[in-house]
Motif scaffolding. Structure first.
Motif, PDB file in Angstrom:
ATOM      1  N   ASP A 178       0.782  -1.193  -0.126  1.00 26.43           N
ATOM      2  CA  ASP A 178      -0.113  -0.113   0.008  1.00 26.43           C
ATOM      3  C   ASP A 178       0.846   1.402   0.142  1.00 26.43           C
ATOM      4  O   ASP A 178       0.664   2.281  -0.575  1.00 26.43           O
ATOM      5  CB  ASP A 178      -1.177   0.001   1.222  1.00 26.43           C
ATOM      6  CG  ASP A 178      -2.095  -1.059   1.107  1.00 26.43           C
ATOM      7  OD1 ASP A 178      -2.162  -1.656   0.119  1.00 26.43           O
ATOM      8  OD2 ASP A 178      -2.364  -1.624   2.267  1.00 26.43           O
ATOM      9  N   VAL A 179       2.103   1.084   0.695  1.00 23.76           N
ATOM     10  CA  VAL A 179       2.713   2.427   0.785  1.00 23.76           C
ATOM     11  C   VAL A 179       3.692   2.741  -0.580  1.00 23.76           C
ATOM     12  O   VAL A 179       4.218   3.684  -0.608  1.00 23.76           O
ATOM     13  CB  VAL A 179       3.650   2.468   2.064  1.00 23.76           C
ATOM     14  CG1 VAL A 179       2.713   2.377   3.325  1.00 23.76           C
ATOM     15  CG2 VAL A 179       4.566   1.045   2.123  1.00 23.76           C
ATOM     16  N   GLY A 180       4.111   1.720  -1.153  1.00 23.02           N
ATOM     17  CA  GLY A 180       4.708   1.742  -2.416  1.00 23.02           C
ATOM     18  C   GLY A 180       6.189   2.228  -2.064  1.00 23.02           C
ATOM     19  O   GLY A 180       6.651   2.145  -1.282  1.00 23.02           O
ATOM     20  N   TRP A 181       6.864   2.975  -3.243  1.00 26.28           N
ATOM     21  CA  TRP A 181       8.313   3.492  -3.174  1.00 26.28           C
ATOM     22  C   TRP A 181       8.378   4.643  -1.945  1.00 26.28           C
ATOM     23  O   TRP A 181       9.549   4.557  -1.536  1.00 26.28           O
ATOM     24  CB  TRP A 181       8.513   3.910  -4.411  1.00 26.28           C
ATOM     25  CG  TRP A 181       8.956   2.938  -5.351  1.00 26.28           C
ATOM     26  CD1 TRP A 181       7.841   2.486  -6.441  1.00 26.28           C
ATOM     27  CD2 TRP A 181      10.130   2.029  -5.447  1.00 26.28           C
ATOM     28  NE1 TRP A 181       8.506   1.526  -7.221  1.00 26.28           N
ATOM     29  CE2 TRP A 181       9.618   1.168  -6.447  1.00 26.28           C
ATOM     30  CE3 TRP A 181      11.078   1.933  -4.549  1.00 26.28           C
ATOM     31  CZ2 TRP A 181      10.700   0.118  -6.626  1.00 26.28           C
ATOM     32  CZ3 TRP A 181      11.928   0.890  -4.947  1.00 26.28           C
ATOM     33  CH2 TRP A 181      11.710   0.076  -5.997  1.00 26.28           C
ATOM     34  N   THR A 182       7.469   5.252  -1.844  1.00 28.55           N
ATOM     35  CA  THR A 182       7.621   6.252  -0.681  1.00 28.55           C
ATOM     36  C   THR A 182       7.856   5.687   0.679  1.00 28.55           C
ATOM     37  O   THR A 182       8.803   5.963   1.352  1.00 28.55           O
ATOM     38  CB  THR A 182       6.325   7.201  -0.679  1.00 28.55           C
ATOM     39  OG1 THR A 182       5.861   7.745  -1.908  1.00 28.55           O
ATOM     40  CG2 THR A 182       6.454   8.405   0.403  1.00 28.55           C
ATOM     41  N   GLY A 183       6.965   4.674   0.755  1.00 29.03           N
ATOM     42  CA  GLY A 183       7.120   3.787   2.076  1.00 29.03           C
ATOM     43  C   GLY A 183       8.461   3.149   2.115  1.00 29.03           C
ATOM     44  O   GLY A 183       9.010   2.901   3.299  1.00 29.03           O
TER      45      GLY A 183
END
Length: 128
Positions: free
Chosen positions: A85-90
């Motif tokens: 759910d958080v993708g690359w930012t996470g």
């Protein structure tokens, strides 16, 4: 006031249950008197010495390092659950978090915080 009846009932029920448990244990609990009353039950080790003894600073350092890396595990576990759910930012947020903790671990290692064994002296320089 009517919407808070459930909270009031809950608080009343908890206090009533606590009073019941304390009262029941005082009425039904056995009384023991004798020399073995003050002996430890679970550990089986009789205490020796004062309870106010001094501990090494390393003891507290180990405790702080444990807490830090235990909290790290909690954050990384939560991150691993929502990784899709958080993708690359996470991912980059977790990478920065791990890098900061790794920098702290390297600092602790270089400052001698992780040296557990006592230092050995060279053979020719033993003290009296």
């Amino acid at each position: 006031m009517a919407e808070y009846w459930a909270t009031g009932f809950f608080i009343f029920a908890v206090l009533g249950l606590c009073a019941f448990m304390v009262g029941a244990s005082s009425l039904l609990g056995g009384r023991s008197h004798g020399i073995s009353k003050s002996l430890p039950f679970e550990s089986g080790i009789v205490g020796a010495g004062s309870a106010r003894q001094r501990f090494s600073v390393k003891f507290y350092l180990v405790a702080m390092l444990f807490v830090i890396f235990d909290i790290e595990a909690v954050f990384l576990f939560a991150w691993a659950i929502v990784i899709r759910d958080v993708g690359w930012t996470g991912f980059w947020g977790a990478a920065v978090f791990i890098f900061i903790l790794l920098a702290g671990l390297i600092y602790d290692s270089r400052s001698g915080a992780l040296d557990w064994a006592p230092e050995t002296r060279p053979a020719g320089k033993r003290g009296a």
